[in-house]
Design a protein around this motif. Structure first.
Motif, PDB file in Angstrom:
ATOM      1  N   LYS A 164       5.850  12.246  -5.915  1.00  0.00           N
ATOM      2  CA  LYS A 164       5.579  13.363  -7.008  1.00  0.00           C
ATOM      3  C   LYS A 164       6.681  14.507  -6.828  1.00  0.00           C
ATOM      4  CE  LYS A 164       1.322  14.555  -6.337  1.00  0.00           C
ATOM      5  NZ  LYS A 164       0.342  15.295  -6.405  1.00  0.00           N
ATOM      6  N   TYR A 221       2.963   9.206  -1.590  1.00  0.00           N
ATOM      7  CA  TYR A 221       2.593   9.430  -2.810  1.00  0.00           C
ATOM      8  C   TYR A 221       3.069  10.995  -3.069  1.00  0.00           C
ATOM      9  CZ  TYR A 221      -0.281  10.747  -6.966  1.00  0.00           C
ATOM     10  OH  TYR A 221      -0.676  11.113  -8.017  1.00  0.00           O
ATOM     11  N   ASP A 222       2.911  11.838  -2.166  1.00  0.00           N
ATOM     12  CA  ASP A 222       3.203  13.264  -2.311  1.00  0.00           C
ATOM     13  C   ASP A 222       4.797  13.358  -2.450  1.00  0.00           C
ATOM     14  OD1 ASP A 222       0.531  14.111  -2.438  1.00  0.00           O
ATOM     15  OD2 ASP A 222       0.465  14.749  -0.305  1.00  0.00           O
ATOM     16  N   THR A 281       0.950  -1.063   0.106  1.00  0.00           N
ATOM     17  CA  THR A 281       0.224  -0.049   0.076  1.00  0.00           C
ATOM     18  C   THR A 281       0.948   1.197  -0.172  1.00  0.00           C
ATOM     19  OG1 THR A 281      -0.196   0.043   2.335  1.00  0.00           O
ATOM     20  CG2 THR A 281      -1.881  -1.193   1.244  1.00  0.00           C
ATOM     21  N   ILE A 282       0.278   2.059  -0.720  1.00  0.00           N
ATOM     22  CA  ILE A 282       1.027   3.653  -0.649  1.00  0.00           C
ATOM     23  C   ILE A 282       0.110   4.792  -0.204  1.00  0.00           C
ATOM     24  CG2 ILE A 282       1.963   5.101  -2.204  1.00  0.00           C
ATOM     25  CD1 ILE A 282       2.375   2.933  -4.326  1.00  0.00           C
ATOM     26  N   SER A 283       0.743   5.013   0.873  1.00  0.00           N
ATOM     27  CA  SER A 283       0.040   6.219   1.701  1.00  0.00           C
ATOM     28  C   SER A 283      -0.108   7.569   0.851  1.00  0.00           C
ATOM     29  CB  SER A 283       0.530   6.611   2.842  1.00  0.00           C
ATOM     30  OG  SER A 283       1.490   7.331   2.930  1.00  0.00           O
ATOM     31  N   LYS A 284      -0.890   8.518   1.229  1.00  0.00           N
ATOM     32  CA  LYS A 284      -0.882   9.663   0.407  1.00  0.00           C
ATOM     33  C   LYS A 284       0.358  10.639   0.540  1.00  0.00           C
ATOM     34  CE  LYS A 284      -3.247  13.155  -1.741  1.00  0.00           C
ATOM     35  NZ  LYS A 284      -2.549  14.449  -1.564  1.00  0.00           N
TER      36      LYS A 284
END
Lengths: 347, 61
Positions: free
Chosen positions: B13, B9-10, B3-6
């Motif tokens: 990016k 992910y930020d 799983t990738i948390s927000k």
């Protein structure tokens, strides 16, 4: 042209621009036109989810979410009964006002062969029942015990909010699981817009900054976070029933204004909010079927990406830090703002 | 499935953005700079110091 959320957004922007005589006026409060569009798209995603999401019996979700399976049957039965009690209450009120009931609030038909199939729920519905069963704060909010220190002491108050914070944190979805992004975010959105748990905390902090004045600006608060039963017709838009604009990402931006704005300054924001609410609700209600079908033709991944990029309300969650003064104000605020419900009698 | 948390992910990016804007020094990039200055330590050092000034000014550090 391939359906996409970006294309839909363009269409909606065009519709709002051609509908409202002065689009810049919609931005006189804290929301921008882009925020209103984000809210509209999020609600279309939710409407599409309600109509098309997969439904499964409780047992299916128990394997995913509640692997202990101890006493679960009674736990969920009670939760379903509680939820249905409040839905019936809402639906009766709608019927009394308008002469019809909303099918989505009615109890599932469990007669005949359906007895064996059991209730069929979406993941969002199941999570709501689970949350209702496990989160004691929601019961105390519904029953209004939270408003009195006789029923909920200050230390119990803090514990309840900590438990709520942790339980909600447990369902924050991973961004790479598209279906969970939608169903879990919907669960958080529905819980917050119904109970206003975190918004009232933000208001409490703003009240503290303003020196805890005695009078609570209830009307101003309601204009931001409460459903408006009817907005009368204007020269640019027909009347709208059950209008809302629950743009959670920027709710907190209004909280200081509740206490510090002059009547003139607030009036401009109020009118802007009113117009934004009317235009958003009108488009959603009038174009409901078309919009839902359009959204249904977009991929689940695209919908999840929209939520991750544009509507990640999980970042808005405050970490509760309570003082006796804040608790006192929160209790008073809840008592004055929230509706009374008759108590359910469920064993 | 991992799983990738927000937050992860930020961060990812942000890393992509830094990479796309040439703000991440890769081994290939380092080799390229060294070759461009004929492995002259003084020239490489001067270049690095000039870049550092530009980067800190841009970021307001």
């Amino acid at each position: 042209m391939t359906p996409s959320i970006a294309e839909l957004r363009k269409e909606l922007k065009q519709s709002i621009s051609s509908m409202h005589p002065d689009v810049a006026f919609l931005e006189k409060g804290h929301y921008t036109l882009d925020d209103i569009l984000d809210q509209l798209i999020f609600e279309i995603i939710i409407e599409e989810y309600k109509q098309y999401a997969e439904r499964h019996p409780v047992q299916y979700f128990l394997d995913l979410y509640d692997d202990e399976h101890v006493g679960t049957s009674r736990k969920y039965t009670r939760s379903i009964q509680y939820a249905q009690y409040f839905r019936d209450y809402e639906n009766d009120a709608i019927e009394e006002a308008h002469g019809f009931k909303l099918p989505e609030l009615e109890a599932q038909d469990m007669s005949g062969s359906k007895t064996f199939e059991g209730h069929q729920f979406t993941e969002h519905e199941f999570l709501q029942y689970k949350f209702k069963a496990e989160c004691a704060l929601l019961t105390k909010l519904h029953g209004r015990q939270i408003e009195s220190s006789k029923h909920v002491s200050n230390s119990a108050f803090k514990d309840l909010f900590n438990e709520y914070y942790n339980l909600m944190g447990d369902i924050e979805p991973p961004v790479n699981n598209a279906s969970k992004v939608i169903s879990h975010t919907y669960t958080y959105y529905a819980t917050e817009t119904y109970f206003l748990t975190e918004f009232l905390y933000h208001i409490t902090l703003a009240a503290e900054r303003a020196g805890f004045k005695k009078a609570i600006p209830l009307e101003r608060i309601r204009e931001v976070c409460v459903l408006t039963p009817e907005i009368p017709a204007t020269v640019w838009c027909p009347g709208v029933y059950y209008a809302t604009l629950f743009y959670i990402p920027k709710w907190a931006a209004y909280t200081d204004d509740f206490f510090t704005d002059s009547d003139e300054t607030w009036l401009v924001k109020e009118c802007s909010l009113w117009d934004s609410m009317q235009v958003k609700s009108f488009i959603l209600q009038r174009g409901h079927d078309y919009l839902v079908e359009y959204m249904h033709s977009c991929s689940v991944r695209e919908k999840a990406d929209f939520i991750v990029e544009k509507y990640w309300i999980w970042d808005c969650r405050p970490e509760f830090e309570w003082t006796p003064e804040r608790i006192l104000y929160y209790r008073k605020l809840h008592a004055e703002l929230m509706r009374d419900f008759p108590k359910p009698h469920i064993k | 499935m991992p799983t990738i948390s927000k937050k992860q992910y930020d961060d990812y990016k942000q890393l992509c953005k830094e990479r796309d804007e040439g703000r991440i020094l890769t081994p290939d990039g380092l080799r390229f700079i060294c070759e461009a200055y004929n492995y002259d330590p003084e020239a490489i050092g001067k270049h690095m110091l000039e870049v550092l000034v530009k980067v800190t000014q841009k970021k307001g550090l």
